[in-house]
Design a protein around this motif. Structure first.
Motif, PDB file in Angstrom:
ATOM      1  N   VAL A  16      25.302  18.955   5.595  1.00  0.00           N
ATOM      2  CA  VAL A  16      24.381  18.039   5.986  1.00  0.00           C
ATOM      3  C   VAL A  16      23.934  17.093   4.651  1.00  0.00           C
ATOM      4  CG1 VAL A  16      23.464  19.643   7.630  1.00  0.00           C
ATOM      5  CG2 VAL A  16      22.253  19.493   5.546  1.00  0.00           C
ATOM      6  N   ARG A  17      23.536  15.891   5.223  1.00  0.00           N
ATOM      7  CA  ARG A  17      23.040  14.801   4.192  1.00  0.00           C
ATOM      8  C   ARG A  17      22.231  15.392   3.180  1.00  0.00           C
ATOM      9  NH1 ARG A  17      22.830   9.260   3.333  1.00  0.00           N
ATOM     10  NH2 ARG A  17      20.701   8.745   2.619  1.00  0.00           N
ATOM     11  N   ASP A  18      21.237  15.995   3.505  1.00  0.00           N
ATOM     12  CA  ASP A  18      20.112  16.554   2.461  1.00  0.00           C
ATOM     13  C   ASP A  18      21.082  17.414   1.219  1.00  0.00           C
ATOM     14  OD1 ASP A  18      18.132  15.275   3.635  1.00  0.00           O
ATOM     15  OD2 ASP A  18      17.479  17.010   4.556  1.00  0.00           O
ATOM     16  N   TRP A  19      21.933  18.210   1.784  1.00  0.00           N
ATOM     17  CA  TRP A  19      22.660  18.796   0.843  1.00  0.00           C
ATOM     18  C   TRP A  19      23.627  17.918  -0.132  1.00  0.00           C
ATOM     19  CZ3 TRP A  19      25.159  23.425   4.060  1.00  0.00           C
ATOM     20  CH2 TRP A  19      24.279  24.277   4.566  1.00  0.00           C
ATOM     21  N   LYS A  20      24.019  16.768   0.326  1.00  0.00           N
ATOM     22  CA  LYS A  20      24.797  15.949  -0.520  1.00  0.00           C
ATOM     23  C   LYS A  20      23.975  15.373  -1.550  1.00  0.00           C
ATOM     24  CE  LYS A  20      28.105  15.199   3.216  1.00  0.00           C
ATOM     25  NZ  LYS A  20      28.466  14.240   4.206  1.00  0.00           N
ATOM     26  N   GLY A  42      30.144  -1.675   2.200  1.00  0.00           N
ATOM     27  CA  GLY A  42      29.943  -1.965   0.748  1.00  0.00           C
ATOM     28  C   GLY A  42      29.532  -0.520  -0.273  1.00  0.00           C
ATOM     29  N   LEU A  43      30.346   0.374  -0.039  1.00  0.00           N
ATOM     30  CA  LEU A  43      29.983   1.435  -0.800  1.00  0.00           C
ATOM     31  C   LEU A  43      30.872   1.521  -2.241  1.00  0.00           C
ATOM     32  CD1 LEU A  43      30.285   4.320   2.028  1.00  0.00           C
ATOM     33  CD2 LEU A  43      28.243   2.840   1.126  1.00  0.00           C
ATOM     34  N   HIS A  44      30.363   1.098  -3.455  1.00  0.00           N
ATOM     35  CA  HIS A  44      31.259   0.489  -4.665  1.00  0.00           C
ATOM     36  C   HIS A  44      30.323   1.589  -5.631  1.00  0.00           C
ATOM     37  CE1 HIS A  44      31.575  -3.429  -2.700  1.00  0.00           C
ATOM     38  NE2 HIS A  44      32.658  -2.703  -2.294  1.00  0.00           N
ATOM     39  N   ARG A  45      29.475   2.061  -5.508  1.00  0.00           N
ATOM     40  CA  ARG A  45      28.844   3.061  -6.493  1.00  0.00           C
ATOM     41  C   ARG A  45      29.217   4.134  -6.545  1.00  0.00           C
ATOM     42  NH1 ARG A  45      22.115   2.699  -7.687  1.00  0.00           N
ATOM     43  NH2 ARG A  45      22.736   0.559  -7.104  1.00  0.00           N
ATOM     44  N   LEU A  46      29.786   4.906  -7.500  1.00  0.00           N
ATOM     45  CA  LEU A  46      30.282   6.282  -7.927  1.00  0.00           C
ATOM     46  C   LEU A  46      29.044   6.859  -8.437  1.00  0.00           C
ATOM     47  CD1 LEU A  46      32.464   8.209  -7.889  1.00  0.00           C
ATOM     48  CD2 LEU A  46      33.011   7.401 -10.383  1.00  0.00           C
ATOM     49  N   VAL A  47      28.642   7.772  -7.197  1.00  0.00           N
ATOM     50  CA  VAL A  47      27.368   8.423  -7.633  1.00  0.00           C
ATOM     51  C   VAL A  47      27.368   9.904  -8.285  1.00  0.00           C
ATOM     52  CG1 VAL A  47      25.837   6.816  -6.488  1.00  0.00           C
ATOM     53  CG2 VAL A  47      26.718   8.996  -5.290  1.00  0.00           C
ATOM     54  N   TRP A  48      28.729  10.576  -7.652  1.00  0.00           N
ATOM     55  CA  TRP A  48      29.080  11.931  -8.060  1.00  0.00           C
ATOM     56  C   TRP A  48      30.450  12.160  -8.107  1.00  0.00           C
ATOM     57  CZ3 TRP A  48      31.557  15.825  -5.654  1.00  0.00           C
ATOM     58  CH2 TRP A  48      31.356  17.049  -6.112  1.00  0.00           C
ATOM     59  N   TYR A  49      30.974  13.119  -9.104  1.00  0.00           N
ATOM     60  CA  TYR A  49      32.394  13.330  -8.993  1.00  0.00           C
ATOM     61  C   TYR A  49      32.633  14.637  -9.634  1.00  0.00           C
ATOM     62  CZ  TYR A  49      32.886  11.810 -13.871  1.00  0.00           C
ATOM     63  OH  TYR A  49      32.721  11.806 -15.176  1.00  0.00           O
ATOM     64  N   GLN A  50      33.683  15.307  -9.165  1.00  0.00           N
ATOM     65  CA  GLN A  50      34.059  16.665  -9.846  1.00  0.00           C
ATOM     66  C   GLN A  50      35.427  16.563 -10.023  1.00  0.00           C
ATOM     67  OE1 GLN A  50      32.820  20.107  -7.362  1.00  0.00           O
ATOM     68  NE2 GLN A  50      32.412  21.249  -9.300  1.00  0.00           N
ATOM     69  N   THR A  51      36.076  16.973 -11.212  1.00  0.00           N
ATOM     70  CA  THR A  51      37.233  17.004 -11.388  1.00  0.00           C
ATOM     71  C   THR A  51      38.070  18.443 -11.055  1.00  0.00           C
ATOM     72  OG1 THR A  51      37.151  17.268 -13.662  1.00  0.00           O
ATOM     73  CG2 THR A  51      37.096  15.143 -12.987  1.00  0.00           C
ATOM     74  N   TYR A  52      39.086  18.407 -10.914  1.00  0.00           N
ATOM     75  CA  TYR A  52      40.112  19.638 -10.304  1.00  0.00           C
ATOM     76  C   TYR A  52      41.482  19.735 -11.369  1.00  0.00           C
ATOM     77  CZ  TYR A  52      36.531  20.611  -7.125  1.00  0.00           C
ATOM     78  OH  TYR A  52      35.233  20.706  -6.505  1.00  0.00           O
ATOM     79  N   GLU A  67      21.565  14.218  -7.008  1.00  0.00           N
ATOM     80  CA  GLU A  67      20.514  14.312  -7.803  1.00  0.00           C
ATOM     81  C   GLU A  67      20.518  15.486  -8.563  1.00  0.00           C
ATOM     82  OE1 GLU A  67      17.210  13.789  -5.008  1.00  0.00           O
ATOM     83  OE2 GLU A  67      17.753  11.512  -4.784  1.00  0.00           O
ATOM     84  N   ARG A  68      21.040  16.564  -8.756  1.00  0.00           N
ATOM     85  CA  ARG A  68      21.079  17.575  -9.694  1.00  0.00           C
ATOM     86  C   ARG A  68      21.904  17.065 -10.935  1.00  0.00           C
ATOM     87  NH1 ARG A  68      25.361  21.823  -8.500  1.00  0.00           N
ATOM     88  NH2 ARG A  68      26.604  20.223  -9.565  1.00  0.00           N
ATOM     89  N   ASP A  69      22.803  16.123 -10.833  1.00  0.00           N
ATOM     90  CA  ASP A  69      23.369  15.673 -11.854  1.00  0.00           C
ATOM     91  C   ASP A  69      23.189  14.208 -12.194  1.00  0.00           C
ATOM     92  OD1 ASP A  69      24.956  18.081 -12.618  1.00  0.00           O
ATOM     93  OD2 ASP A  69      26.227  17.610 -11.136  1.00  0.00           O
ATOM     94  N   ASN A  70      22.752  13.533 -11.224  1.00  0.00           N
ATOM     95  CA  ASN A  70      22.425  12.322 -11.396  1.00  0.00           C
ATOM     96  C   ASN A  70      21.226  11.790 -10.557  1.00  0.00           C
ATOM     97  OD1 ASN A  70      22.785   9.099 -11.803  1.00  0.00           O
ATOM     98  ND2 ASN A  70      24.634   9.209 -10.580  1.00  0.00           N
ATOM     99  N   PRO A  71      19.969  12.097 -10.986  1.00  0.00           N
ATOM    100  CA  PRO A  71      18.729  11.801 -10.452  1.00  0.00           C
ATOM    101  C   PRO A  71      18.497  10.334 -10.166  1.00  0.00           C
ATOM    102  CG  PRO A  71      18.304  12.599 -12.500  1.00  0.00           C
ATOM    103  CD  PRO A  71      19.698  12.676 -12.394  1.00  0.00           C
TER     104      PRO A  71
END
Length: 108
Positions: free
Chosen positions: A76-80, A49-59, A85-89
């Motif tokens: 690793v998960r912590d880096w992700k 049920g992964l429906h929430r867009l929490v981060w993206y980067q365009t190219y 959280e850097r852009d979307n805390p």
């Protein structure tokens, strides 16, 4: 009807704050997120049920986006989590703001 520009992007979906994560790449971010939300793709995002867009980067080009996606998938998960959280805390869903945002057409 308003013209919509496809965005080449790497993105991360989640089910909730600090929940399950999925990293993907697409040539059309808006259409891809809609497909995830509608359950078009069988597999991981539908199952969890992964429906929430929490981060993206365009190219600008797909090869760069694919390279970035492969890199993020090995993080690793912590880096992700730190990247999100850097852009979307608060882990807000970023889909509505990008759908309702009207880009300025390129000047010729």
């Amino acid at each position: 009807m308003e013209e919509r520009y496809p965005w080449i992007a790497v993105y991360i979906l989640s089910d909730h704050y600090r929940g399950t994560l999925y990293v993907g790449v697409t040539s059309d971010l808006i259409s891809r997120v809609i497909k995830h939300r509608e359950g078009v793709f069988d597999g991981f995002t539908k199952e969890y049920g992964l429906h929430r867009l929490v981060w993206y980067q365009t190219y600008g080009v797909m090869t760069e986006a694919i390279r970035r996606e492969k890199t993020l998938k090995h993080w690793v998960r912590d880096w992700k989590i730190n990247l999100i959280e850097r852009d979307n805390p608060c882990w807000n869903d970023l889909f509505d703001p990008i759908v309702n945002w009207t880009p300025v057409p390129p000047q010729v």
